[in-house]
Design an enzyme around this catalytic site. Structure first.
Site, PDB file in Angstrom:
ATOM      1  N   ASP A 229     -10.832 -12.524 -25.009  1.00 28.83           N
ATOM      2  CA  ASP A 229     -12.215 -13.428 -24.722  1.00 28.83           C
ATOM      3  C   ASP A 229     -12.371 -13.444 -23.173  1.00 28.83           C
ATOM      4  O   ASP A 229     -13.010 -14.510 -22.839  1.00 28.83           O
ATOM      5  CB  ASP A 229     -11.704 -14.819 -25.224  1.00 28.83           C
ATOM      6  CG  ASP A 229     -10.026 -15.298 -24.435  1.00 28.83           C
ATOM      7  OD1 ASP A 229      -9.466 -14.630 -23.899  1.00 28.83           O
ATOM      8  OD2 ASP A 229      -9.625 -16.340 -24.879  1.00 28.83           O
TER       9      ASP A 229
ATOM     10  N   LYS B  27      -0.045 -23.261 -14.362  1.00 30.60           N
ATOM     11  CA  LYS B  27      -0.575 -24.515 -14.230  1.00 30.60           C
ATOM     12  C   LYS B  27      -0.235 -25.505 -13.128  1.00 30.60           C
ATOM     13  O   LYS B  27       0.223 -26.672 -13.755  1.00 30.60           O
ATOM     14  CB  LYS B  27      -0.942 -24.997 -15.651  1.00 30.60           C
ATOM     15  CG  LYS B  27      -1.409 -24.330 -16.682  1.00 30.60           C
ATOM     16  CD  LYS B  27      -1.802 -24.661 -17.980  1.00 30.60           C
ATOM     17  CE  LYS B  27      -2.594 -24.045 -18.868  1.00 30.60           C
ATOM     18  NZ  LYS B  27      -1.924 -22.900 -19.305  1.00 30.60           N
TER      19      LYS B  27
HETATM   20  P1  GTP Z   1      -7.460 -21.637 -28.520  1.00 29.88           P
HETATM   21  O1  GTP Z   1      -7.027 -21.976 -29.722  1.00 29.88           O
HETATM   22  O2  GTP Z   1      -8.989 -22.298 -28.236  1.00 29.88           O
HETATM   23  O3  GTP Z   1      -6.655 -22.137 -27.204  1.00 29.88           O
HETATM   24  O4  GTP Z   1      -7.828 -20.019 -28.412  1.00 29.88           O
HETATM   25  P2  GTP Z   1      -6.793 -18.814 -28.912  1.00 29.88           P
HETATM   26  O5  GTP Z   1      -5.937 -19.133 -29.972  1.00 29.88           O
HETATM   27  O6  GTP Z   1      -7.676 -17.709 -28.823  1.00 29.88           O
HETATM   28  O7  GTP Z   1      -5.753 -18.815 -27.691  1.00 29.88           O
HETATM   29  P3  GTP Z   1      -6.149 -18.514 -25.993  1.00 29.88           P
HETATM   30  O8  GTP Z   1      -7.462 -18.572 -25.805  1.00 29.88           O
HETATM   31  O9  GTP Z   1      -4.814 -19.060 -25.289  1.00 29.88           O
HETATM   32  O10 GTP Z   1      -5.620 -16.731 -26.446  1.00 29.88           O
HETATM   33  C1  GTP Z   1      -5.819 -15.926 -25.326  1.00 29.88           C
HETATM   34  C2  GTP Z   1      -6.103 -14.434 -25.854  1.00 29.88           C
HETATM   35  O11 GTP Z   1      -4.770 -14.105 -26.759  1.00 29.88           O
HETATM   36  C3  GTP Z   1      -7.073 -14.600 -26.827  1.00 29.88           C
HETATM   37  O12 GTP Z   1      -7.767 -13.356 -27.023  1.00 29.88           O
HETATM   38  C4  GTP Z   1      -6.421 -14.658 -28.337  1.00 29.88           C
HETATM   39  O13 GTP Z   1      -7.224 -13.978 -29.508  1.00 29.88           O
HETATM   40  C5  GTP Z   1      -5.286 -14.088 -28.070  1.00 29.88           C
HETATM   41  N1  GTP Z   1      -3.824 -14.499 -28.845  1.00 29.88           N
HETATM   42  C6  GTP Z   1      -3.517 -15.971 -28.648  1.00 29.88           C
HETATM   43  N2  GTP Z   1      -2.381 -15.924 -29.210  1.00 29.88           N
HETATM   44  C7  GTP Z   1      -2.138 -14.782 -29.846  1.00 29.88           C
HETATM   45  C8  GTP Z   1      -1.138 -14.477 -31.138  1.00 29.88           C
HETATM   46  O14 GTP Z   1      -0.347 -15.158 -31.434  1.00 29.88           O
HETATM   47  N3  GTP Z   1      -1.270 -13.122 -31.240  1.00 29.88           N
HETATM   48  C9  GTP Z   1      -2.401 -12.342 -30.980  1.00 29.88           C
HETATM   49  N4  GTP Z   1      -2.433 -11.164 -31.460  1.00 29.88           N
HETATM   50  N5  GTP Z   1      -3.403 -12.809 -30.084  1.00 29.88           N
HETATM   51  C10 GTP Z   1      -3.226 -13.866 -29.589  1.00 29.88           C
END
Ligand code: GTP
Length: 369
Positions: free
Chosen positions: A106, A157
């Site tokens: 993202d 943070k």
């Molecule tokens: P929020 O629920 O809005 O916090 O978004 P998110 O679930 O995408 O979490 P976050 O923005 O912290 O994640 C950063 C990146 O890591 C994103 O591209 C997510 O798709 C990825 N990501 C987060 N957690 C996981 C996980 O448990 N497994 C995998 N494969 N990708 C993850």
């Protein structure tokens, strides 16, 4: 060259958009964000990308397939339950043969991936992390480094007045294969909170690659809209050729010739969209394909996906509207509203600031294993 892209998160902060589209697949000027990222990787010499998926993996695979259309090989590895940012990497270890990139799915950035690889090769160590400077590091992971860019510590943070530095983790890494051994298998592990600190504690060398590139985390509605404004303003040039309008849309920049009277640049209008003569579109409006803007309607500071119809006299401003939404006559969709796929905004409705509207029946899709 290989890359692991973390695309498994649920994207809760982008709901209800992510009820219908997983976050990496949200469009940026008509093209899924992940598709643009893969094109950048391919142009930097990556020929195999491993997608660490979990949430709505089928939607990703349906759109991108085996990657041949994009000129690189794609492998999908789906987690039954979220393994976290390092657990997801450990889970694809058997696919990895060499030094590899890791990217958050993202992050929108102009980072030169080849230059980062050259930096890593020159410095050595088990990994390099992209870092950027921000005004307020309190929402990020700070990276403390020495004069040679070797990382000394991480501070997650911090309070703004206690932050040791304004250089923060920008979510792109280059790692050696040996890092995989530092990640325990079979459970949720955070790379930021566990793996990187553990590597430092073990005396391994990690380096910070600090740049002043464009950088934005698309994961919140305001930032997602901001990304569009920044491209329209020329602050970020999308390098995937052709740069804009790659699905047949039109971009009108300020001062452009031949702009219809009711279009106020900068705007982007996707192929097949129609705007009534007395409607006003722009500034800072992005319309997907086949949108219909009726007489007397106003659309500005807004991102509309495909097949959105905005009826007579309605106003859409500072809003994001997903695919196949109908905004009824004289309705007001403003002030941070986010409207999910297939929703209908009844005529005359005035939404509250920051309203989130999902169509009945559009509920979170569970991970498919
Ligand atoms: P929020 O629920 O809005 O916090 O978004 P998110 O679930 O995408 O979490 P976050 O923005 O912290 O994640 C950063 C990146 O890591 C994103 O591209 C997510 O798709 C990825 N990501 C987060 N957690 C996981 C996980 O448990 N497994 C995998 N494969 N990708 C993850």
């Amino acid at each position: 060259m290989q890359a692991v892209i973390l695309v498994g998160g649920e994207g809760t902060r982008l709901r209800p958009l992510t009820y219908g589209t997983p976050k990496p697949m949200v469009p940026l000027f008509g093209v899924p964000f992940l598709e643009r990222m893969l094109a950048r990787l391919r142009d930097a010499g990556v020929d195999h990308a491993i997608l660490a998926a979990g949430y709505m993996p089928q939607a990703i695979e349906d759109a991108l397939g085996d990657g041949s259309r994009l000129g690189l090989k794609l492998t999908y590895v789906v987690e039954r339950s979220p393994l976290g940012t390092a657990g997801a990497i450990r889970n694809v270890a058997d696919q990895i043969r060499e030094t590899f990139f890791v990217l958050n799915g993202d992050v929108l950035t102009s980072l030169d991936l080849r230059a980062m690889l050259a930096f890593h090769r020159e410095r050595g160590g088990v990994g390099a992390m992209h870092a950027i400077q921000v005004d307020d590091p309190s929402a990020f992971g700070c990276i403390v480094r020495d004069g040679e860019n070797r990382i000394e510590s991480f501070v997650e943070k911090p309070r703004r007045d206690e932050a040791p530095t304004n250089e923060v983790n920008a979510g792109t890494y280059l790692l050696e294969r040996s890092v995989l051994e530092a990640i325990p298998a079979g459970r949720n592990v955070s790379i930021e909170r566990e793996t990187f600190p553990a590597l430092l504690a073990a005396g391994e060398r990690l380096y910070s690659y600090v740049t002043d590139d464009y950088w934005l985390d698309l994961g919140r509605p305001a930032q997602y809209r901001q990304a569009h404004d920044d491209v329209l303003d020329g602050k970020l040039v999308l390098e995937t050729p052709p740069v804009l309008g790659d699905r047949g849309g039109t971009i009108y920049t300020i001062g452009a010739a031949g702009v219809p009277e009711n279009v106020r640049p900068p705007v982007f209008i996707g192929a097949g969209s129609s705007i009534a003569d007395s409607a006003v579109v722009g500034p800072y409006a992005v319309l997907g394909e086949k949108c219909t803007i009726a007489a007397g309607a106003h659309v500005r500071f807004a991102v509309l996906w495909d097949a959105v119809s905005v009826d007579h006299g309605a106003r859409v401003s500072e809003a994001i509207v997903a695919t196949n939404v109908h905004v009824g006559r004289e309705a007001v969709v403003e002030h941070g509203a986010v409207i999910g796929h297939d929703a209908t905004i009844e005529p005359g409705t005035v939404l509250e600031p920051d309203a989130r509207v999902a169509a009945p029946g559009r509920v979170p899709t569970e991970a498919i294993s």
